[in-house]
Each structure stands twice: as structure tokens, then as C-alpha cells.
Design an enzyme around this catalytic site. Structure first.
Site, short mmCIF file in Angstrom:
data_model
loop_
_atom_site.label_atom_id
_atom_site.label_comp_id
_atom_site.label_asym_id
_atom_site.label_seq_id
_atom_site.Cartn_x
_atom_site.Cartn_y
_atom_site.Cartn_z
N SER A 123 61.62 -16.07 20.43
CA SER A 123 61.04 -17.04 19.47
C SER A 123 59.34 -16.38 19.28
CB SER A 123 60.59 -18.07 20.71
OG SER A 123 59.99 -18.74 20.16
N TYR A 148 59.14 -22.50 27.77
CA TYR A 148 60.10 -22.30 27.87
C TYR A 148 59.63 -20.37 26.74
CZ TYR A 148 62.73 -21.09 22.34
OH TYR A 148 63.24 -20.98 21.73
N LYS A 152 61.83 -16.01 26.94
CA LYS A 152 61.65 -15.70 26.22
C LYS A 152 61.29 -14.24 26.29
CE LYS A 152 64.56 -18.06 23.54
NZ LYS A 152 65.72 -17.42 23.50
#
Length: 337
Positions: A123, A148, A152
Site C-alpha cells: 500500500s 494498517y 504493510k
């Protein structure tokens, strides 16, 4: 044969369709937590081909080992994971467990069975709040603004160090910007559980009357209309990028990173107006407080993917809106019709 983790989800189901259309044999692993088996059935109907489906969790080493033991897996496309930025700030441990521990189990099983080719869904959040735009792969990773994004970045670093320790691995890390849209058949698309965490499915649910209005988080960012700017990329362009990356790592060892984006940004209000035009509906909205972890602007420099993969985003914002509206209007309740 390809192992596709998270293959019943939004991006995973579109990837499955592309793989089947390209004559790949596919094993899908999905726990159906945030997805529906209906998406698999529709993909099989669209492609007139079948996949092997395994309901299971990537954190389950016995499940993974049984797949690698039973099927001759050549490469892995890794989509499985939780992806809601807001939820990750409320439940960071859940995200660490799912996204980091799950990826670790997957890599351990791959190593055990000498499967050393993987395409990882990363991402643009790994760039944090960037110092310059557009963002190229040369931009340093910095501490992401939410858990989040941290997961990643952590998995990317695991993959880098795996390759460093064993250069016979071939790893493609694809840093997504903002995937939107749906297959142009209207048969598969984004079907979030509960309240959508992403902008476009929320707008689409307002348009079909499932929600009263859109909440716009902040209108005093340093952007041309005060709302956040993002690089929205059509999901079909995105999965075509994965197919190109998969082809690339078949012949190129090592660790490779590409941005997948369009190279231009649209504001929240741009998206509202474009959707109103595509759907011929009015989208009422209310400005509310900014969300924790959001940044003002983020869009890609995707030159490297164009040069090395011969890939670039081809679908316009109008395509994104029309395909989303076709999916949502045909499936107002998603896959639970």
C-alpha cells in the site's frame, strides 16, 4: 498453479477472474470473514472456468501446509488481510495478528515447500505523509500514519530480508494507491460488511438509498477544495498490473517494488461530482471532523511500472464511476441478493 490468498475479496475476486481468463490454474484460500463465496461462483460463471477453493486462514499453518502438499504451487499472490485504516487505529493488535502473523505463516510454509515466488499486495501508506508528490518508489518508507500501513511496511521488510538471506526468491511488492470500480459486467464488485470504510462504496450506497448522506472528513486540508486528494485506480487496471508483475518475477530473481496508480489525484468532492454524473443521482454530504491517520494528498509516480512491466492505468475516472454504479445498482445489497 497459483495460490491466491484472499481470493474471494474485492480485489482478490477480480484477480481470480483475470488469472482464469489467462488460463492459470488457481487455488483460492479465503476465510470468508470479509468476503463471500458468491464472488467465486460469479467469477467462475464469467470466465466459464473453475478454481479450487479452500476455506481457511493464512495463520493456520496446517491448512497452508496441506495446500502446498496437495497442489503443485508455483507462485503465490498474497491479498489476504484486514484493510480498514480507521478500524486499524482502534484495533491495532488485531491487524498485527492478521496481517503480519498471517504473512509470516505463509512465508514459512512457502519456504518449507520451496515455493519462492510471491506477489505481495502492499500500500502507498508505507510512504507515510510524503515530503513530495508524486510519490515514486525512490521515496523512503516512513512510519505510516496508521497501524494498517505499519503492517504493510512490516511485511515488506520481512520480504526484503528473506530475499537478502536467500537470493533464489523472486518477490514483487505492489504499492497500491486507491483501488475503486468493478468489473464492467456488473457481476462482481466491492461489497463491504457493514458501514463502508472507503469513499466510493459509501457514495454508491448513498446513491442507491442505503445511506442518507456521505460524511466528508475535513474540508480544510491544503488542497484546491479543502478535501483530501487521492490517486484512484480502477480495480481491473490494478489486477492487470499484478499479472504483469507475476510474469516479471518468473524470469527475474530478487526483490522488486512498483507503485500501481494513475499518476494523478482527485479530491473527495471531485469523486462526488463524478459519481453524481455517472449515476444521475444527487449525493447529499456533510462535512465532519478529520479522521486520525488521514493525510492531505497522495498520488503516484507509476513510471517504473510502465518502464519495467509495460503497464499503465488505462481506465478513466468516468469508467470507475460507471462500473461502480453498474455494480451497485444491479446489486444494491452486494452478494446477499
Amino acid at each position: 498453479m497459483i495460490l491466491l490468498t484472499g481470493g474471494a475479496g474485492y480485489i482478490g475476486s477480480h484477480m481470480l477472474l483475470k488469472l482464469l481468463e489467462s488460463n492459470h490454474k488457481v487455488v483460492v484460500l479465503d476465510n470468508l470473514l470479509n468476503s463471500s463465496y458468491e464472488s467465486i461462483k460469479r467469477v467462475e460463471a464469467l470466465s466459464n472456468k473453475q478454481c479450487i477453493f479452500v476455506e481457511g486462514n493464512i495463520r493456520d499453518s496446517e491448512c497452508l501446509n496441506s495446500i502446498f502438499n496437495k497442489y503443485n504451487i508455483d507462485a503465490v499472490l498474497h491479498f489476504a488481510g484486514l484493510k480498514a485504516v480507521g478500524e486499524s487505529t482502534e484495533k491495532p493488535l488485531l491487524y498485527f495478528d492478521n496481517n503480519i502473523s498471517g504473512s509470516l505463516q505463509l512465508l514459512m510454509s512457502m519456504q518449507k515447500y520451496s515455493v519462492k515466488k510471491i506477489v505481495f499486495s502492499s500500500s502507498a501508506t508505507v510512504y507515510g505523509d510524503p515530503d513530495e508528490l508524486p510519490i515514486s518508489e525512490e521515496c523512503p518508507m516512513s512510519m505510516p500514519t496508521n497501524p494498517y500501513g505499519y503492517t504493510k511496511m512490516a511485511v515488506e521488510q520481512m520480504l526484503m530480508q528473506v530475499v537478502e538471506s536467500d537470493p533464489t526468491w523472486s518477490v514483487a511488492t505492489l504499492r497500491y494507491f486507491n483501488p475503486v470500480g468493478a468489473h464492467d459486467s456488473g457481476m462482481i464488485g466491492e461489497d463491504p460488511n457493514g458501514t463502508p470504510n472507503n469513499l466510493l462504496p459509501y457514495i454508491a450506497q448513498v446513491a442507491v438509498g442505503k445511506r442518507d448522506k456521505l460524511f466528508v472528513y475535513g474540508n480544510d486540508y491544503a488542497t484546491y477544495d479543502g478535501t483530501g486528494i487521492r490517486d484512484y485506480i480502477h480495480v481491473m487496471d490494478l489486477v492487470e498490473g499484478h499479472l504483469s508483475a507475476l510474469d516479471y518475477i518468473v524470469n527475474n530473481l530478487g526483490y522488486h517494488v512498483w507503485n500501481l496508480g494513475t499518476g494523478s489525484g482527485h479530491s473527495v468532492l471531485d469523486m462526488v461530482k463524478a459519481f453524481e454524473k455517472a449515476s444521475n443521482t444527487n449525493i447529499p454530504y456533510q462535512i465532519v471532523e478529520k479522521r486520525a491517520g488521514d493525510i492531505a494528498s497522495c498520488y503516484a509516480d507509476a513510471t517504473k511500472a510502465h518502464q519495467q512491466l509495460n503497464w499503465f492505468a488505462q481506465r478513466s475516472i468516468e469508467d470507475m464511476m460507471e462500473d461502480t454504479w453498474r455494480w451497485q445498482s444491479k446489486n444494491p445489497d452486494g452478494y446477499t441478493n
